[in-house]
Scaffold this motif. Structure first.
Motif, mmCIF file in Angstrom:
data_model
loop_
_atom_site.group_PDB
_atom_site.id
_atom_site.type_symbol
_atom_site.label_atom_id
_atom_site.label_comp_id
_atom_site.label_asym_id
_atom_site.label_seq_id
_atom_site.Cartn_x
_atom_site.Cartn_y
_atom_site.Cartn_z
ATOM 1 N N PHE A 156 16.278 9.230 60.355
ATOM 2 C CA PHE A 156 16.828 10.493 59.399
ATOM 3 C C PHE A 156 16.422 11.998 59.541
ATOM 4 O O PHE A 156 17.324 12.419 59.606
ATOM 5 C CB PHE A 156 16.381 9.836 58.172
ATOM 6 N N PHE A 157 15.260 12.048 59.623
ATOM 7 C CA PHE A 157 14.883 13.026 60.028
ATOM 8 C C PHE A 157 14.959 13.096 61.348
ATOM 9 O O PHE A 157 15.487 14.503 61.846
ATOM 10 C CB PHE A 157 12.842 12.686 59.807
ATOM 11 N N LEU A 202 21.909 28.820 59.122
ATOM 12 C CA LEU A 202 22.710 27.505 58.076
ATOM 13 C C LEU A 202 21.519 26.514 58.690
ATOM 14 O O LEU A 202 21.642 26.182 58.424
ATOM 15 C CB LEU A 202 23.302 27.827 57.942
ATOM 16 N N CYS A 203 21.780 26.496 60.594
ATOM 17 C CA CYS A 203 21.005 25.418 60.413
ATOM 18 C C CYS A 203 20.120 24.976 61.483
ATOM 19 O O CYS A 203 19.409 24.554 61.818
ATOM 20 C CB CYS A 203 22.439 24.370 62.040
ATOM 21 N N ARG A 204 18.956 26.079 61.151
ATOM 22 C CA ARG A 204 17.907 26.414 61.878
ATOM 23 C C ARG A 204 16.830 26.633 60.634
ATOM 24 O O ARG A 204 15.324 26.045 60.482
ATOM 25 C CB ARG A 204 17.658 26.610 62.828
ATOM 26 N N ILE A 205 17.397 27.533 59.500
ATOM 27 C CA ILE A 205 16.744 28.595 59.163
ATOM 28 C C ILE A 205 16.592 27.999 57.182
ATOM 29 O O ILE A 205 15.706 27.567 57.084
ATOM 30 C CB ILE A 205 16.121 29.994 58.774
ATOM 31 N N ALA A 206 17.484 28.389 56.822
ATOM 32 C CA ALA A 206 18.192 28.057 55.827
ATOM 33 C C ALA A 206 17.969 26.593 55.413
ATOM 34 O O ALA A 206 17.563 26.008 54.055
ATOM 35 C CB ALA A 206 19.617 27.923 55.016
ATOM 36 N N ILE A 208 15.507 24.289 56.147
ATOM 37 C CA ILE A 208 13.610 24.250 56.439
ATOM 38 C C ILE A 208 13.014 23.849 54.928
ATOM 39 O O ILE A 208 12.630 23.046 55.393
ATOM 40 C CB ILE A 208 13.253 25.597 56.648
ATOM 41 N N PRO A 209 13.496 24.094 53.636
ATOM 42 C CA PRO A 209 12.748 23.984 52.626
ATOM 43 C C PRO A 209 13.458 22.618 52.201
ATOM 44 O O PRO A 209 12.203 22.335 51.810
ATOM 45 C CB PRO A 209 13.688 25.232 52.090
ATOM 46 N N TYR A 210 14.433 22.214 52.558
ATOM 47 C CA TYR A 210 15.158 20.854 52.793
ATOM 48 C C TYR A 210 14.409 19.764 52.955
ATOM 49 O O TYR A 210 14.250 18.885 52.149
ATOM 50 C CB TYR A 210 16.124 21.069 52.304
ATOM 51 N N TYR A 211 14.484 20.971 53.974
ATOM 52 C CA TYR A 211 13.688 19.269 55.376
ATOM 53 C C TYR A 211 12.093 18.846 54.701
ATOM 54 O O TYR A 211 12.143 17.731 54.885
ATOM 55 C CB TYR A 211 13.484 19.582 56.960
ATOM 56 N N TYR A 216 8.190 15.554 51.940
ATOM 57 C CA TYR A 216 7.365 16.113 50.519
ATOM 58 C C TYR A 216 7.499 14.346 49.609
ATOM 59 O O TYR A 216 6.403 13.860 48.581
ATOM 60 C CB TYR A 216 7.553 16.888 49.577
ATOM 61 N N GLN A 217 8.711 13.729 49.531
ATOM 62 C CA GLN A 217 9.034 13.385 48.663
ATOM 63 C C GLN A 217 8.602 11.808 48.833
ATOM 64 O O GLN A 217 8.634 10.602 48.227
ATOM 65 C CB GLN A 217 10.664 13.198 49.010
ATOM 66 N N ILE A 218 8.672 11.875 50.014
ATOM 67 C CA ILE A 218 8.299 10.268 50.771
ATOM 68 C C ILE A 218 6.561 10.667 51.106
ATOM 69 O O ILE A 218 5.800 9.018 51.287
ATOM 70 C CB ILE A 218 8.709 9.461 52.144
ATOM 71 N N TYR A 219 6.002 11.926 51.501
ATOM 72 C CA TYR A 219 4.651 11.758 51.808
ATOM 73 C C TYR A 219 3.978 10.504 50.521
ATOM 74 O O TYR A 219 3.513 11.625 49.649
ATOM 75 C CB TYR A 219 4.359 13.395 51.742
ATOM 76 N N GLY A 220 2.836 10.159 51.596
ATOM 77 C CA GLY A 220 1.486 9.546 50.460
ATOM 78 C C GLY A 220 3.023 8.485 50.008
ATOM 79 O O GLY A 220 1.241 7.702 49.118
#
Length: 275
Positions: A156-157, A202-206, A208-211, A216-220
């Motif tokens: 997915f990532f 839009l595809c490389r900078i904006a 970044i926070p969502y990615y 973070y949602q799955i970390y740990g």
């Protein structure tokens, strides 16, 4: 590969088998990239822009040929990326171990293309100011995509990061227009410039926070912890690539401001002539 049980208090480390099936796609993509750059692009420039092309240096000819293969590669990869992003529920529901054959093919194409491009870069323009950034970008990309493709992990990532390729055709066209001596304040150059800046943002900078929010949602979580070494492969190359993209975007903005300034001066001069 499935794990018997993963819950909040107990998890198992995956020991995924190595899947070399897509390595043949890497080889095919490598050959096609080389042929596109050295045969097809060269023939096209010689046929349609013979005079302009043949007065260029060895270094610049390499840039032009590499640009054509890069544009074709990015169109193919972006098409698969968007398709999977909106239709593939498997990798969306399981971002760590969900597997998509299309994403794996896309990653294999990227690895094959980048490997060929490394050779092209070292052949034609290893003295370029951007050489180190190109090498770092390609190195981190190959490491991440090879690992994800071989072990079918974090697809997915990987697919999400392929969104960056959407801006690549505009980046290459800008350089081609510049070499072909298009007027920098002309409609084609300016339109492509705005498309490049917008798509790059839009595809490389904006994104970044969502990615990193998704990480973070799955970390740990047990699911993430089960991936073992993948945790580092997912995060470290991503940070490196994002730092490079931020630097490149800074250069794009700086270039855009120069074009806007040139347009303003040209308009002012034209107004004075009419007065």
């Amino acid at each position: 590969m499935k794990v018997a049980e993963i819950n909040e208090t107990n998890y198992m480390l995956y020991e995924p088998s190595i899947d070399t099936y897509y390595y043949r796609v890497i080889l095919l993509a490598f050959v096609i990239t080389w042929v596109l750059a050295e045969v097809v692009a060269s023939a096209l420039f010689n046929f349609f822009l013979y005079d302009v092309y043949n007065k260029q240096t060895f270094y610049v000819k390499g840039e032009l040929k590499s640009g054509i293969s890069s544009i074709i590669h990015s169109i193919v990869v972006t098409t698969g990326c968007f398709y999977c992003l909106y239709t593939d529920d498997v990798i969306s529901e399981d971002p760590v171990w969900g597997h998509s054959p299309i994403v794996s093919v896309d990653m294999a194409i990227v690895v094959g293309y980048l490997t060929a491009d490394v050779i092209i870069i070292n052949t034609y323009y290893s003295d370029s100011k951007e050489y180190k950034f190109f090498m770092l970008h390609h190195l981190f990309s190959v490491i991440a995509y090879m690992y994800s493709m071989t072990y079918h992990v974090c697809e997915f990532f990987s697919n999400f990061r392929l969104l960056a390729e959407f801006s690549t055709p505009f980046v290459n066209l800008r350089r081609i227009f510049e070499i072909m001596e298009f007027k920098k304040t002309g409609a084609a150059y300016v339109t492509n410039g705005w498309a490049m800046a917008l798509s790059f943002f839009l595809c490389r900078i904006a994104v970044i926070p969502y990615y990193y929010a998704k990480i973070y949602q799955i970390y740990g979580t047990p699911l993430f912890l089960s991936s073992g070494f993948t945790q580092y492969v997912l995060i470290i190359p991503s940070i490196a690539l994002d730092l490079i993209n931020v630097f490149w975007f800074y250069k794009i903005v700086r270039g855009a401001l120069k074009v806007i300034s040139a347009q303003s001066k040209e308009k002012l001069q034209n107004d004075k002539k009419k007065a």
